[in-house]
Design a protein around this motif. Structure first.
Motif, short mmCIF file in Angstrom:
data_model
loop_
_atom_site.label_atom_id
_atom_site.label_comp_id
_atom_site.label_asym_id
_atom_site.label_seq_id
_atom_site.Cartn_x
_atom_site.Cartn_y
_atom_site.Cartn_z
N GLU A 49 1.22 -1.14 -0.04
CA GLU A 49 0.08 -0.04 -0.16
C GLU A 49 0.59 1.24 0.34
O GLU A 49 0.83 2.36 -0.48
N VAL A 50 1.98 1.56 0.66
CA VAL A 50 3.10 2.41 0.69
C VAL A 50 3.73 2.85 -0.12
O VAL A 50 3.98 3.75 -0.98
N ARG A 51 4.00 1.10 -0.91
CA ARG A 51 4.77 1.46 -1.97
C ARG A 51 3.58 1.69 -3.65
O ARG A 51 3.85 2.76 -4.31
N LEU A 52 2.40 2.13 -3.01
CA LEU A 52 1.52 2.19 -3.92
C LEU A 52 0.93 3.85 -3.93
O LEU A 52 0.91 4.43 -4.84
N LEU A 53 1.52 4.20 -2.71
CA LEU A 53 0.97 6.22 -3.04
C LEU A 53 2.27 6.66 -3.42
O LEU A 53 2.47 7.71 -3.75
N LYS A 54 3.89 5.81 -2.55
CA LYS A 54 4.92 6.26 -3.74
C LYS A 54 5.20 6.47 -5.69
O LYS A 54 4.91 7.25 -5.53
N ASP A 55 4.82 5.18 -6.03
CA ASP A 55 4.41 4.95 -7.38
C ASP A 55 3.45 6.03 -8.10
O ASP A 55 3.37 6.75 -8.76
N ASN A 124 13.79 11.77 -2.88
CA ASN A 124 13.58 10.19 -2.60
C ASN A 124 12.24 9.37 -2.39
O ASN A 124 11.92 7.99 -1.86
N ARG A 125 11.11 10.32 -2.96
CA ARG A 125 10.11 9.50 -2.48
C ARG A 125 10.11 8.92 -0.97
O ARG A 125 9.13 8.08 -0.97
N TRP A 126 10.99 9.52 -0.38
CA TRP A 126 10.35 9.52 1.17
C TRP A 126 8.82 9.51 2.06
O TRP A 126 8.52 10.15 1.99
N PHE A 127 8.77 8.09 2.87
CA PHE A 127 7.50 7.58 3.37
C PHE A 127 8.28 8.03 5.02
O PHE A 127 8.78 7.21 5.19
N PHE A 128 7.54 9.29 5.72
CA PHE A 128 7.49 9.44 6.93
C PHE A 128 6.29 8.88 7.89
O PHE A 128 5.52 8.65 7.66
N GLY A 129 7.62 8.18 8.92
CA GLY A 129 6.94 7.95 10.53
C GLY A 129 7.01 9.33 11.54
O GLY A 129 8.11 10.02 11.33
N GLY A 130 6.68 8.82 12.68
CA GLY A 130 6.58 9.77 13.71
C GLY A 130 6.99 8.96 14.98
O GLY A 130 5.65 7.92 14.81
N ALA A 131 7.68 9.28 15.78
CA ALA A 131 7.78 8.94 17.17
C ALA A 131 7.30 9.44 18.04
O ALA A 131 8.05 10.89 18.89
#
Length: 405
Positions: A49-55, A124-131
């Protein structure tokens, strides 16, 4: 295991306008909708799913166009989040949180810092997370030469195992000075735990995270110059901006529930044997319920759109944001958050009144909409949002900037 079907997005025209990006989000949502219920039941890490958001390019929506980003603003981002959440509430939340964490550098960083982060993220089409869960004990930050060292634990870290970079937040040991930094998600000492097991938003990768001496250069401390933080009122826009993202994936989930239920009513629901109608769509109470729920949803969507425009004016000129403007915006966000919560809960529970007993089968998956809304709307008590609005109306009182107001 995810069954999201790969799509060659490179053969499609690149989105350029806000309308193009919303259309791209709708196309992505159509892919997600094909197996949303099955993926919800499986509960696997949403890597495809994240790959889909990136692509599809959606992860770059807020990024600078000169570096491959979409060059869009928050108004468009809210519409995109809403579209994705119609099909899959978990992925709508993941994308919304990604936009927020991507924006964190601009929220608190220096111009040099956020320009660098946004350019790298877009390229780089980073996908972000957060702590950054404020309900937990603060992560402790210490100095070691030119490095900062983060140590502690957070109960929730949305995006965790499927992210490329993670936003960390902590407090310098022995002080009340907070610091944000963005680090690679595979940094040594950063451990994501597969312990998210809630009834809803099952694919958000929101499990706990341990920080065991995670190191990052002092230069990555957002907003710090010569080890001193340079504050702006704009730094306090975090909560209203975050909460407005919540509003939009709530509305997306509610809209998805209503659309899915309506399709079921048209094609599968049976009329009541004593009602005098051959089709469920002709039942007066069915017609009335759909009309009622749709009107309520449209009203909140209109308010959310108006508040998004108000917020964008603040984002367009960060240095001009005043405490009054920030407070007024927070009150408006609080109002729409309260209404979106109530309407989304009503829509996702009442759809069963017009779909019937057979619609409760596991295969239909209609329950996922309510489970998703019920889970996330407990993030912070909505009564306190109504209180912010009431105090503003009666006394002109502005909400004090906190982690939740």
């Amino acid at each position: 295991m995810s069954t999201v079907t790969p799509t060659d997005w490179s053969v499609r025209p690149a989105p350029r306008t806000a309308e193009d990006w919303t259309a791209r989000a709708a196309a992505v949502a159509a892919v997600l909708a094909t197996d949303a219920a099955a993926r919800d039941r499986a509960g696997a890490a949403p890597r495809a799913e994240v790959r889909l958001l990136k692509d599809s390019g959606l992860v770059t929506l807020l990024g600078p166009a000169e570096h491959g980003g979409g060059g869009q603003n928050w108004i468009t981002a809210h519409h995109v989040v809403r579209e994705i959440a119609k099909a899959d509430g978990s992925i709508g939340q993941l994308l919304g949180y990604h936009y927020l964490w991507n924006w964190a550098a601009r929220l608190v960083g220096t111009r040099e810092q956020w320009e660098h982060i946004e350019a790298e993220a877009a390229r780089n089409r980073w996908f972000f997370g957060g702590a950054v869960n404020p309900r937990d004990k603060d992560v402790v930050v210490t100095e070691d030469g030119d490095d900062l060292v983060f140590t502690g634990r957070k109960s929730f870290s949305t995006g965790s195992r499927v992210s490329d970079v993670t936003v960390l937040e902590g407090v310098f040991e022995g002080t009340d000075r907070h610091v944000f930094a963005i680090v690679p998600s595979d940094s040594e000492g950063l451990t994501f735990h597969d312990d998210w097991d809630n009834i809803g938003q099952r694919l958000t990768e929101s499990g706990s995270v341990t920080l065991d001496g995670v190191r990052t250069p002092w230069s990555s401390a957002a907003g710090y110059v010569d080890k001193e933080f340079r504050p702006r009122v704009y730094n306090t826009l975090n909560v209203p901006t975050i909460q407005l993202v919540f509003v939009n994936f709530y509305l997306g989930i509610a809209a998805g529930a209503l659309e899915t239920a309506a399709a079921y009513t048209r094609t599968k629901a049976r009329s009541w044997l004593h009602g005098g109608h051959d089709r469920a769509v002709d039942e007066p109470h069915v017609i009335d319920t759909y009309g009622d729920l749709t009107a309520k949803l449209w009203a909140v969507e209109a308010l959310a759109d108006a508040v998004a425009v108000e917020g964008q004016r603040l984002h367009d000129d960060p240095d001009a944001v005043t405490e009054q403007a920030r407070g007024d915006f927070e009150v408006r966000v609080a109002a729409v958050k309260a209404r979106a919560t109530d309407v989304a809960l009503e829509v996702t529970s009442r759809i069963f009144e017009v779909t019937g007993a057979r619609s409760t089968t596991t295969a239909e998956g209609l329950d996922r909409f309510w489970r998703n809304i019920r889970t996330h709307t407990l993030h912070d008590p909505v009564a306190y949002k109504r209180r912010e609005v009431g105090r503003w109306v009666l006394e002109g009182e502005l909400p004090e900037p906190t982690w939740y107001s």
